[in-house]
Design a protein around this motif. Sequence first.
Motif, PDB file in Angstrom:
ATOM      1  N   VAL A 176       0.961  -1.059   0.393  1.00 11.85           N
ATOM      2  CA  VAL A 176      -0.023  -0.265  -0.171  1.00 11.85           C
ATOM      3  C   VAL A 176       1.030   1.391  -0.392  1.00 11.85           C
ATOM      4  O   VAL A 176       1.575   1.073   1.128  1.00 11.85           O
ATOM      5  N   PHE A 202      -0.104   4.804  -0.186  1.00 15.60           N
ATOM      6  CA  PHE A 202      -1.391   6.072   0.138  1.00 15.60           C
ATOM      7  C   PHE A 202      -0.994   7.402  -0.031  1.00 15.60           C
ATOM      8  O   PHE A 202      -0.058   7.723   0.661  1.00 15.60           O
ATOM      9  N   ARG A 253      -4.410  12.074   5.302  1.00 15.59           N
ATOM     10  CA  ARG A 253      -5.448  11.390   6.925  1.00 15.59           C
ATOM     11  C   ARG A 253      -5.954  12.626   7.275  1.00 15.59           C
ATOM     12  O   ARG A 253      -6.022  13.782   7.804  1.00 15.59           O
ATOM     13  N   TYR A 264      -2.121  -3.231  -3.830  1.00 10.20           N
ATOM     14  CA  TYR A 264      -2.438  -1.724  -3.970  1.00 10.20           C
ATOM     15  C   TYR A 264      -2.999  -1.575  -4.847  1.00 10.20           C
ATOM     16  O   TYR A 264      -3.511  -0.956  -4.794  1.00 10.20           O
ATOM     17  N   TRP A 303     -10.127  -1.607  -2.884  1.00 10.03           N
ATOM     18  CA  TRP A 303      -9.016  -0.778  -2.493  1.00 10.03           C
ATOM     19  C   TRP A 303      -9.010   0.815  -2.030  1.00 10.03           C
ATOM     20  O   TRP A 303      -8.928   1.841  -1.606  1.00 10.03           O
ATOM     21  N   ASP A 307      -9.033   3.313   1.002  1.00  9.52           N
ATOM     22  CA  ASP A 307      -8.466   4.997   1.501  1.00  9.52           C
ATOM     23  C   ASP A 307      -9.148   5.691   1.756  1.00  9.52           C
ATOM     24  O   ASP A 307      -8.910   6.826   2.286  1.00  9.52           O
ATOM     25  N   GLN A 360      -9.081   5.657   5.421  1.00  9.73           N
ATOM     26  CA  GLN A 360      -7.103   6.136   5.720  1.00  9.73           C
ATOM     27  C   GLN A 360      -7.519   7.389   5.578  1.00  9.73           C
ATOM     28  O   GLN A 360      -7.157   8.295   6.775  1.00  9.73           O
ATOM     29  N   GLU A 361      -8.343   8.390   4.817  1.00  3.38           N
ATOM     30  CA  GLU A 361      -8.814   9.220   4.710  1.00  3.38           C
ATOM     31  C   GLU A 361      -9.670  10.262   5.762  1.00  3.38           C
ATOM     32  O   GLU A 361      -9.258  11.273   6.457  1.00  3.38           O
TER      33      GLU A 361
END
Length: 319
Positions: A36, A38, A42, A175, A215, A219, A222-223
């Motif tokens: 992953v 990213f 975040r 990812y 995925w 995302d 996580q954001e």
Amino acid sequence: KSFLYRLWKGNVSSKMLNPRLQKAMKDYLTTNKHRVRFRGKRNSRLTREQLLCELRDRVTVKTLDGKEAPFSDLGWEKHVPQAPLSKLYPQGLGSCAVVMSAGAILNSSLGEEIDSHDAVLRFNSAPTHGYERDVGNKTTMRIINSQILTNPNHHFIDSSLYKDVILVAWDPAPYSANLHMWYKKPDYNLFTPYIQHRRKNPNQPFYILHPKFIWQLWDIIQENTKEKIQPNPPSSGFIGILIMMSLCREVHVYEYIPSVRQTDLCHYHELYYDAACTLGAYHPLLYEKLLVQRMNQGIRDDLYRKGKVILPGFRAISC
Ligand code: C5P
């Protein structure tokens, strides 16, 4: 305040988990098995409404259509169902139930309420037979991971659990969602049993989720989370919630956020105890739950006593 109470209020962090789970989470971050990377930011602090709109605008339920390599070269276009999952219900579904397999649903007496919905989603090998009073007996759709298709213990070919329902399978891909890499090295090889099943049961709707969809959900989790989440796919439960939000007018989710019956019993149908089933080790489950908690439009009493969260379908929100 107890951990459960804080979870209901959306006020927990991984630091409050037991040391074993914290260690497991850290190890997954270090290993980063699915590579992953990213690129987003975040901790975006969206309101409930903004979050729902963000999900509606960015989440598209995508299944393999056989048109991309390597699947196109393997003739998959004629094997996958003609209608994609997103077109299976042209009018959309009304009220839907998502039934988690958590041990906490035992002694809930939720069966009748669950069966009153227009469609019911269940997961993996979770049975209804013998548990009707607590989980109901209607099953419209089942989300299954690749182990169900490949592990002989699950009797995927002959078990009645997987008949007369819509099947949606998934497997962790890199990812990058590179389909060639995934096809060569899936977590468990679901591709062969999938095609065999399609040949034998061409009229049963059966899909494989596209890694891009999986995925994309990761995302978004996580954001909207301050901490670094496990770099592993979201749980089947979260995937299922999002699929139903795209198909239904309203989604009632049972025992995802635990009720007062919270227990370390992993599944209602199995004598196995592990807190990781409810709070996550491999999956970013705790963060998924915090996100779902933020979108809940049900009442407090339903959450505490039924472990029920009510979410609007994407069709029902205006942005
Ligand atoms: O374990 P399994 O993946 O089959 O369970 C289906 C889903 O139910 C999980 O992916 C998870 O989202 C949810 N679950 C839970 N708490 C448990 C067991 C399952 O939230 N104790």
